[in-house]
Design an enzyme around this catalytic site. Structure first.
Site, PDB file in Angstrom:
ATOM      1  N   GLY A 289       0.835  -1.198   0.000  1.00 42.63           N
ATOM      2  CA  GLY A 289       0.000   0.000   0.000  1.00 42.63           C
ATOM      3  C   GLY A 289       0.869   1.247   0.000  1.00 42.63           C
TER       4      GLY A 289
ATOM      5  N   GLY B 283      -0.694   4.602   0.789  1.00 42.93           N
ATOM      6  CA  GLY B 283      -1.370   5.759   1.362  1.00 42.93           C
ATOM      7  C   GLY B 283      -0.719   6.283   2.625  1.00 42.93           C
ATOM      8  N   GLU B 284       0.149   5.514   3.240  1.00 44.31           N
ATOM      9  CA  GLU B 284       0.635   5.896   4.554  1.00 44.31           C
ATOM     10  C   GLU B 284       2.128   6.247   4.604  1.00 44.31           C
ATOM     11  OE1 GLU B 284      -1.356   3.856   7.878  1.00 44.31           O
ATOM     12  OE2 GLU B 284      -1.603   2.201   6.473  1.00 44.31           O
TER      13      GLU B 284
END
Ligand code: FES
Ligand code: FES
Lengths: 165, 732
Positions: free
Chosen positions: B695, B697-698
């Site tokens: 991922g 997004g972080e």
């Protein structure tokens, strides 16, 4: 006590209750069903509620509705001409200038006000015009790029208004 | 209704957070799903109107990756509730994907469509995604922890590949040819030799076929991707630029009322006395009092506000310790096994004492991290409607099924009677795991007997949500005469254990995160404590580099082994032109890090005005690597967004406290980054098609703060150790 008044929104006249110094945003969203203008803060700080009043960007969450009689109000729903997007709307798509999109209607309206009045804004002028709009997702750089494109677009605002009149 | 905020006030320990990759306060996440999802697959096709249905099941192997103990338990449960997603092909060729994931601006609606389009050989536009509706989509534990790309995307690729193979089989049968002579393309299966083709829709027509995803379904290698991995524009961008997209706060129901909740000054206050007679006398107004919950429902928003103002209530505030925040956080909590974390609280390797004995330079610092707010631009909102004892709620949350469970519990009903629908939401950043507005709206709607909309004010959002934990971090480190790290001791009080491990090669290390008695309700946030831990680590590394007189970039490289870390560090340095000389009053800073399987490095240039103390970030380069790239356009957008958010926490964002109350609950007093704060942002995406996607997004939020802090030091010689670093400028 109701206090009825005629407001012109997106070219149409509406009788609305403006009692109690009601703000424009609530009237647009709750009375007229125009939910494209968003609530983000209610104190003029975030720009999510931006609309045009006589072509000038205004924060509808702090705009007292009773002062707007006889003015031409344009919301995000009234910006495109039929199916044809306003150059600022198109530029936002082209530059992927959004993530969650919640700030987008306000950004587009503030941006439209800018490019309608200034076809060659400098980056400083863009920042100055847009400083009151928050994008918490942080897409600022893309929005600046989108507005540069929109300002330079041949089917810019001036033409649009001519076409509309 | 059980309306208990106290349980959420006491977060679980962060060890479990980090262990399970989820936000701490939602202990419900450790239980099995309340809602026993039991679709009869035939019923299901009845609803969908025939066609082909591919169901995707949790894989046992997946359950063992240590990321979810819960999933292990789920997989041994009875078969029907093992569905994770499904894909339906209707007889008109429409492809619909059903997933419980939520879209909060991370653009998974687009990226997941892309991976399906890739495998199924249909245009992206022909795919519809039904997301996050507890009646229509399978159970999903939530959209957080950067799990969508690494887990949902590959699963959907397999589902699509399975569908494609099935369609080819059906076509072979229909055309009476060998399946090997067929190709799927553009929504049809073609037989080149006879120049015949059958559309997917025609193949699905009059069928009622369901098939499970087969794990051996062959998927295309990322090198061969034509749709996935490319910059496909946001699929529904038009609905956002025209204002037609309906967020939860835009939903309107027939006869709908407007709700408001009476708030005391402090979270946790209890109601002493109330006089609501004036509000109750207002036409059309319903006042609800249930325990410490007091709210109104009224025919319009202005009337709801008036009614609320007419209520007189006395509250008893909880005792405030009156202690200074950081002193309070540093005092370890008594319960929970003696103050430290019980599990995965950190660890020890070698001996700090021995390491320090070898050290030529030893450096100790304390870093402080303020509370920050998510401040999603769309505040929490819900519309609730009761019909025949069934409840439907539209709300913006990252955990639709969790909120469904909360509602079922609060109203003492079974999960099947509660439907939660999550329209694509005005962002969350980890801040919308809970369902407060949903509960409140549902409570009001129940009493009023009509649908109720409740939209939190900005002030409520700043006060009644939860925060990224504040923290104190103590670091003690030693370097030998050659500039090699020999000892590293790191204690984090309260902000958590994410990314607390040193990354650097150090023979002697001790890292530990400690739980504290925290004054505010705290929970998940983009990258959790990884931001705090990277700020302390990378600031400290910078100090050590200067202490031994080495270039901060070279010092890092000489102590780093991990090749992915080195790659992003070098990529950022190269693009930035690290090694050049900064202009007068300017400084360069660098930082590197990793979290949740992705890697990031930042270089920043700042300008410090020596007379005013004003700090301006001029330029920031981010190098980011998260394995195979699914969509470079949206990835770059995510990286930029995370950096911008990180910039706010680095420079000026902070929740201010007056006692235990939030003193700055509005945008005029809580400063978030705006256009004028933007540096020139440059992003280098390092693609690793040989590695699975993580991922995005972080992680790109974690290194911008230390890069800026290190640049400020380079510019003016002042070392800043508190986040935010310059809420009022720097004193040179
Ligand atoms: S809602 Fe109007 S400026 Fe924020
Ligand atoms: S796109 Fe989410 S706030 Fe701007």
């Amino acid at each position: 006590m109701a206090e009825m008044l005629e407001l012109r929104v997106n070219g149409a006249a509406h009788q609305v209750d403006v009692a109690g110094r009601r703000k424009l945003l609530g009237i647009l969203r709750d009375d007229l069903g125009l939910t494209g203008s968003k609530y983000g803060c209610g104190e003029g700080q975030c720009g999510a509620c931006t609309v045009l009043v006589d072509g000038v960007a205004a924060k509808s969450c702090v705009a007292v509705a009773s002062a707007l009689a006889g003015r031409e109000i344009t919301t995000i729903e009234g910006l495109a001409t039929g199916d044809k997007l306003h150059p600022v709307q198109q530029a936002f798509i082209d530059h992927d200038a959004m993530q969650c999109g919640y700030c987008t209607p306000g950004m587009v309206m503030a941006g439209a006000a800018l490019v309608e009045n200034n076809r060659e804004p400098s980056d400083e002028q863009i920042v100055e015009a847009m400083q009151g709009n928050i994008c918490r997702c942080g897409t600022y750089q893309r929005i600046v790029a989108a507005l540069r494109q929109a300002a330079a677009a041949p089917t810019g605002a001036g033409d649009r208004q001519e076409a509309a009149s | 209704m059980k309306y208990d905020t106290s349980r959420a006030r006491n977060p679980r320990s962060y060890d479990e957070t980090d262990r399970f990759d989820i936000e701490p306060e939602r202990y419900e996440l450790f239980e099995g799903p309340r809602y026993q999802f039991e679709p009869d697959r035939r019923d299901f096709l009845k609803v969908l109107g025939g066609g082909i249905l591919i169901t995707l099941v949790w894989r046992a192997a997946e359950a063992q990756d240590g990321e979810s103990g819960r999933r292990v338990r789920r997989s041994v449960l009875s078969a029907p509730q093992d569905l994770e997603a499904w894909l339906h092909i209707a007889d008109d060729g429409r492809v619909t994907i059903y997933t419980g994931k939520t879209e909060v601006g991370q653009n998974i609606r687009t990226s997941l469509s892309q991976v399906v389009a890739e495998e199924l050989h249909v245009p992206v536009e022909s795919i519809a995604m039904v997301m996050a509706d507890t009646n229509l989509t399978p159970y999903d534990r939530g959209t957080f922890g950067s799990r969508t790309s690494p887990s949902m995307a590959p699963q959907l690729r397999k589902a699509a590949a399975t569908a494609r193979e099935l369609l080819v089989d059906l076509a072979a049968e229909r055309l009476g040819v060998d399946r090997e002579s067929l190709v799927a393309a553009e929504g049809a299966v073609r037989h080149e030799a006879s120049n015949r083709s059958v559309a997917f829709g025609a193949l699905a027509k009059d069928r009622k076929l369901t098939q499970r995803v087969t794990s051996d379904a062959e998927t295309a290698a990322p090198e061969d991707w034509k749709v996935a991995g490319t910059p496909v524009a946001k699929v529904d961008a038009r609905s956002f630029v025209t204002g037609s997209h309906q967020y939860a706060s835009d939903v309107v129901r027939p006869g709908m009322l407007f709700g408001k909740v009476l708030r005391p000054k402090l979270v946790g206050a209890t109601l002493e006395s109330i006089d609501a007679s004036k509000a109750e006398a207002m036409p059309g107004v319903t006042v609800v009092r249930d325990g410490d919950f007091v709210g109104v429902a009224a025919p319009s928003e202005p009337v709801a506000r008036q009614a609320l103002a007419a209520i007189e209530a006395e509250w008893k505030n909880p005792e405030s310790s009156g202690e200074e925040l950081y002193a309070r956080l540093k005092r370890p909590q008594e319960d929970g096994g003696g103050g430290g974390f019980r599990r995965r609280s950190g660890g020890t390797r070698g001996s700090i004492e021995r390491g320090m004995a070898e050290a030529k330079h030893r450096l100790q610092s304390t870093y402080a991290i303020a509370y920050v707010a998510h401040a999603p631009l769309e505040p929490r909102a819900a519309v609730a409607e009761w019909n025949d004892g069934k409840l439907t709620v539209w709300t913006g949350t990252q955990r639709p099924f969790g909120v469904q469970g909360d509602l079922a519990e609060a109203f003492g009903m079974s999960g099947e009677r509660v439907r939660v629908i999550v329209p694509d939401t005005g962002s969350g950043y980890g801040g919308k795991h809970t369902g407060e507005a949903a509960l409140e709206a549902a409570r009001l709607a129940k009493e009023a007997g009509k649908p109720v909309k409740l939209v939190w004010t900005r002030e409520e959002e700043f006060t009644w949500a939860y925060f990224r934990p504040a923290g104190v971090i103590e670091v003690d480190a030693g370097v030998d005469a050659d500039g090699k790290l020999v000892a590293w001791e790191f204690h984090n009080y309260n902000s958590g254990g994410s990314a607390i491990a040193p990354l650097y090669e150090v023979a002697n290390q001790k890292v530990q995160s400690h739980r504290s008695d925290a004054p505010l309700r705290q929970g998940s946030y983009r990258a959790l404590a990884a931001t705090a831990n990277h700020f302390a680590r990378e600031s400290h590394i910078d100090q050590l580099a200067h202490a031994v007189g080495q270039d901060p970039h070279a010092f890092r490289l000489s102590n780093l082994k991990d090749e992915r870390l080195r790659a992003v560090l070098e990529a950022a340095a190269k693009r930035f032109g690290w090694g050049s000389v900064a202009a007068e009053g300017h400084g360069f800073g660098i930082a590197v890090g990793s979290e949740k399987g992705s890697y990031v490095a930042n270089c920043a240039e700042v300008a410090v005005d020596r007379t005013t103390g004003e700090v301006r970030v001029v330029r920031a380069v981010t190098a980011f690597e998260c394995g195979t790239i699914l969509n470079p356009l949206h990835l770059e957008n995510q990286v930029e967004g995370a950096v911008v958010m990180g910039l706010g926490g680095a420079l000026f964002e902070a929740i201010e406290l007056e006692g235990d109350a939030v003193a700055n609950p509005r945008f005029s007093r809580y400063r978030v980054p705006r256009f004028g704060d933007m540096p020139k942002l440059e992003t280098v995406l390092v693609n690793r098609p040989d590695l699975p996607s993580a991922g995005a997004g972080e992680t790109p939020i974690v290194t911008i703060a230390p890069a800026i802090g290190n640049a400020i030091f380079a510019a003016c010689g002042v070392r800043l150790t508190s986040m935010p670093m310059v809420p009022k400028g720097v004193k040179v």
